[in-house]
Each structure stands twice: as structure tokens, then as C-alpha cells.
Design a protein around this motif. Sequence first.
Motif, PDB file in Angstrom:
ATOM      1  N   GLY A 118       0.834  -1.204   0.000  1.00 36.49           N
ATOM      2  CA  GLY A 118       0.000   0.000   0.000  1.00 36.49           C
ATOM      3  C   GLY A 118       0.865   1.247   0.000  1.00 36.49           C
ATOM      4  N   SER A 143      -2.863  -9.590   0.212  1.00 36.11           N
ATOM      5  CA  SER A 143      -4.246  -9.452   0.687  1.00 36.11           C
ATOM      6  C   SER A 143      -4.775 -10.807   1.163  1.00 36.11           C
ATOM      7  CB  SER A 143      -5.143  -8.895  -0.425  1.00 36.11           C
ATOM      8  OG  SER A 143      -4.582  -7.720  -0.961  1.00 36.11           O
ATOM      9  N   HIS A 166     -12.310  -0.097   3.289  1.00 36.51           N
ATOM     10  CA  HIS A 166     -11.520   0.223   2.088  1.00 36.51           C
ATOM     11  C   HIS A 166     -12.098   1.455   1.415  1.00 36.51           C
ATOM     12  CE1 HIS A 166     -14.897  -1.080  -0.326  1.00 36.51           C
ATOM     13  NE2 HIS A 166     -15.015  -2.112   0.508  1.00 36.51           N
ATOM     14  N   LYS A 167     -11.524   1.809   0.292  1.00 34.48           N
ATOM     15  CA  LYS A 167     -12.066   2.922  -0.489  1.00 34.48           C
ATOM     16  C   LYS A 167     -12.061   2.504  -1.958  1.00 34.48           C
ATOM     17  CE  LYS A 167     -13.665   7.133  -0.687  1.00 34.48           C
ATOM     18  NZ  LYS A 167     -15.061   7.395  -0.308  1.00 34.48           N
ATOM     19  N   ALA A 168     -12.666   1.331  -2.202  1.00 35.92           N
ATOM     20  CA  ALA A 168     -12.596   0.734  -3.536  1.00 35.92           C
ATOM     21  C   ALA A 168     -13.498   1.429  -4.543  1.00 35.92           C
ATOM     22  CB  ALA A 168     -12.946  -0.753  -3.450  1.00 35.92           C
ATOM     23  N   THR A 174      -6.574  -0.742  -6.774  1.00 33.98           N
ATOM     24  CA  THR A 174      -5.774  -1.152  -5.610  1.00 33.98           C
ATOM     25  C   THR A 174      -6.681  -1.610  -4.462  1.00 33.98           C
ATOM     26  OG1 THR A 174      -5.608   1.216  -5.101  1.00 33.98           O
ATOM     27  CG2 THR A 174      -3.698   0.169  -6.133  1.00 33.98           C
ATOM     28  N   ASP A 175      -7.503  -0.717  -3.939  1.00 35.40           N
ATOM     29  CA  ASP A 175      -8.413  -1.149  -2.874  1.00 35.40           C
ATOM     30  C   ASP A 175      -9.437  -2.156  -3.409  1.00 35.40           C
ATOM     31  OD1 ASP A 175      -7.109   0.424  -1.055  1.00 35.40           O
ATOM     32  OD2 ASP A 175      -8.935   1.295  -0.210  1.00 35.40           O
ATOM     33  N   PHE A 178      -7.762  -5.458  -3.175  1.00 35.22           N
ATOM     34  CA  PHE A 178      -7.718  -5.806  -1.751  1.00 35.22           C
ATOM     35  C   PHE A 178      -9.085  -6.343  -1.303  1.00 35.22           C
ATOM     36  CE2 PHE A 178      -8.525  -4.583   2.661  1.00 35.22           C
ATOM     37  CZ  PHE A 178      -7.440  -5.157   3.311  1.00 35.22           C
ATOM     38  N   ARG A 179     -10.124  -5.566  -1.584  1.00 35.54           N
ATOM     39  CA  ARG A 179     -11.476  -5.948  -1.139  1.00 35.54           C
ATOM     40  C   ARG A 179     -11.897  -7.292  -1.745  1.00 35.54           C
ATOM     41  NH1 ARG A 179     -15.769  -2.767  -4.221  1.00 35.54           N
ATOM     42  NH2 ARG A 179     -14.736  -4.044  -5.786  1.00 35.54           N
ATOM     43  N   CYS A 217      -8.175  -3.947   7.154  1.00 35.92           N
ATOM     44  CA  CYS A 217      -8.016  -2.799   6.252  1.00 35.92           C
ATOM     45  C   CYS A 217      -6.612  -2.701   5.671  1.00 35.92           C
ATOM     46  CB  CYS A 217      -8.379  -1.507   6.962  1.00 35.92           C
ATOM     47  SG  CYS A 217      -7.726  -1.371   8.591  1.00 35.92           S
ATOM     48  N   PRO A 218      -6.484  -1.934   4.583  1.00 34.89           N
ATOM     49  CA  PRO A 218      -5.163  -1.690   4.005  1.00 34.89           C
ATOM     50  C   PRO A 218      -4.291  -0.896   4.971  1.00 34.89           C
ATOM     51  CG  PRO A 218      -6.903  -1.051   2.461  1.00 34.89           C
ATOM     52  CD  PRO A 218      -7.557  -1.306   3.782  1.00 34.89           C
TER      53      PRO A 218
END
Length: 326
Positions: A118, A143, A166-168, A174-175, A178-179, A217-218
Motif C-alpha cells: 500500500g 491481501s 476500504h475505499k474501492a 488497488t483497494d 484488496f477488497r 483494512c489496508p
Amino acid sequence: MTHEIAVIPGDGIGREVTPAAVDVLEALEIDFEFVEADAGDAVREETGEALPQETYDLAASADATLFGAAGDTAADVILPLRTAVDSFVNIRPAKAYPGIDAVRPETDLVFLRENTEGVYAGHEDRLTQDVSTLTRVVTESASERLAEFACEYVDGDDHDGFSIVHKANVMRETDGLFRDTVVSVADEHGVETDQVLMDAFATRVCLDPDQFDVVVCPNLAGDVLSDLAAGLVGGLGLLPSANVGPDRALFEPVHGTAPDIAGQGIANPAATIVSAAMLLEYLGYDEKSAAVHEAVEATLENGPRTPDLGGDASTADVTAAIIDRL
Ligand code: GGG
């Protein structure tokens, strides 16, 4: 069996709270060998290096590491030290203690923060005097490793599942990766998850922390949101953390060097002493770990307390009271 514990106080109040935690560990009469090493701003000033190779090697070989804090050199110290123990998760419990004046006394959260990539492990460039860039890497494998840990964690500790923060919707690649990876691992394990956008989480956790339990979370989100949670429970002097890898782990308070109070002997040692309690549990000393948790809890409730919690006691007074209660 002797356990080698690397002790890296770092800078600022790290030099005051880390010895306090070592005093507590010494009082337990376990066969520890403490080996102290330098890292941080002061050693960089002396030698040009914030993290000397021998400090890195010590953390990479010790059974566990107790770290204090780093200031300006945080990026050169904390991130490589976490790499030294191959730590892929940073566990940050944030709970309110009885008797402490907390904004949200019902708070009882555990953040499981991705610890290897990240933004914090990104590559920054200054392209021109007035333009700079940051490249951030998120991988499926990191992840996945975090998600596997989170599934075991909620199973082993009897939680209902976890929230993925997250803020996908904005950082789709990126997020988003991750998600999707964390959801897919949780589904495979039959672990329940819900998803919360990190900005919404910041508001919701302040209004009603009880709706959350384990939060995955990231890296950057975990750092910022756990500090926010510290504000809900009475301050950064209360939050411990464990950086866990497959074979080793590093324990540190969430707080930094606190230059405003460093050198005065009034830093709250609770976060580092509870980090030491997490170290004890990691090494299999569950009863001794519980005893340290209880002694800290009783001391926070009945005093003495350091000024950050409204008292006038010193770091040494609080440490002695905790040791007395063991
Ligand atoms: N005790 C940890 C410490 O020095 N925290 C200051 C800091 O900048 N932390 C960033 C991080 O935890 O990633």
C-alpha cells in the motif's frame, strides 16, 4: 528455555516506555535474554544510518522484538523492522478501560492492518520542484495472507466475522483488488464479512463504535483509523500493537515519539506494557499475559495515572504500580 528478546527503544518517549515494559517482563521471572539495539533519529545523527544492520539482524533472529518509537526516521526504521520479522499483519486492539474518561467507553475494536504494502510501502518521486508522485502496490498474495489470518483470528477468538474497510469506489484497482481478495478468502472459509468505505467508517465508528468488532483494512487506513479509535478510548497512550509474521513478531505501542513530553519522565507506559503482554501471549505465556493485562487494567482504573489521563504520576510510578499488582 531462554527466549531472546530484541529491545529497540528508538527515540523520544520510546526510550522511557520501552525500559518500563522490560521491567514488567523481568518481574515475571521468565527466562528472557534482553538484547538492546539502536534505531532512529539519534543513531542516524551519530552514524548516518537510522537502522544499523546489526539492529535489523537482531530483530530478524530474536524470538520476539519490543520496539518503542521512531520520529523523523519512521520510514527508515519501522517499515524495515516489520520486514525483518516478515510481518504481514499489524494487530491493533483499541478498547476502553474501566475508569478512564473515554469519548466512547463502549469501544472494543481490533484492527487487522495489512503491513507490507500500500501507500506506506509505495515508491515516491519528486518529478520537479512542484510535482511529486507516489506509486502504490497492492497484491493478491499479500491481501490473501492477511485475509487468511483474519479468518483464523475471528474463528479462534469467537468473533462473528469481520468488517472490510476500504475505499474501492475511488481506488478501484488497488483497494478493489484488496477488497475482492479478502471477500473471496472469507467466503471460502465461510466467514461473514461486511464492507464499509473508510470515510464512512470514520464517522460511524465515532457515532457508534459498538457496531464494529474486527476491522480488516489496508496499511494506511489501518494506521489512521486505529489512531482515530485511540481518540475514542482516551488517547494514544493506551493502544498496543503486534506485528506478526510466520515465525517472528515485533511488539510496539501505536504511539510515536511524542517530542512534546519526551525526556520529562511522564509518558504513559500502558501501551508498551500491554504490547509486552501481547508478546507474552505470542510466546505461549497466556497466564502471565493475562496477569499483565489485569495489572494494567487495575492501575488504569485505580491509579496512579500519567498526565495524559488526568493524573500527575510519572512513568516510573505507573510502572511500579503495575509491577506491584502482578
Ligand atoms: N511505535 C510506533 C511508532 O513509532 N509510530 C509512529 C509512526 O509513524 N507509525 C507509523 C506506522 O505505524 O506505520
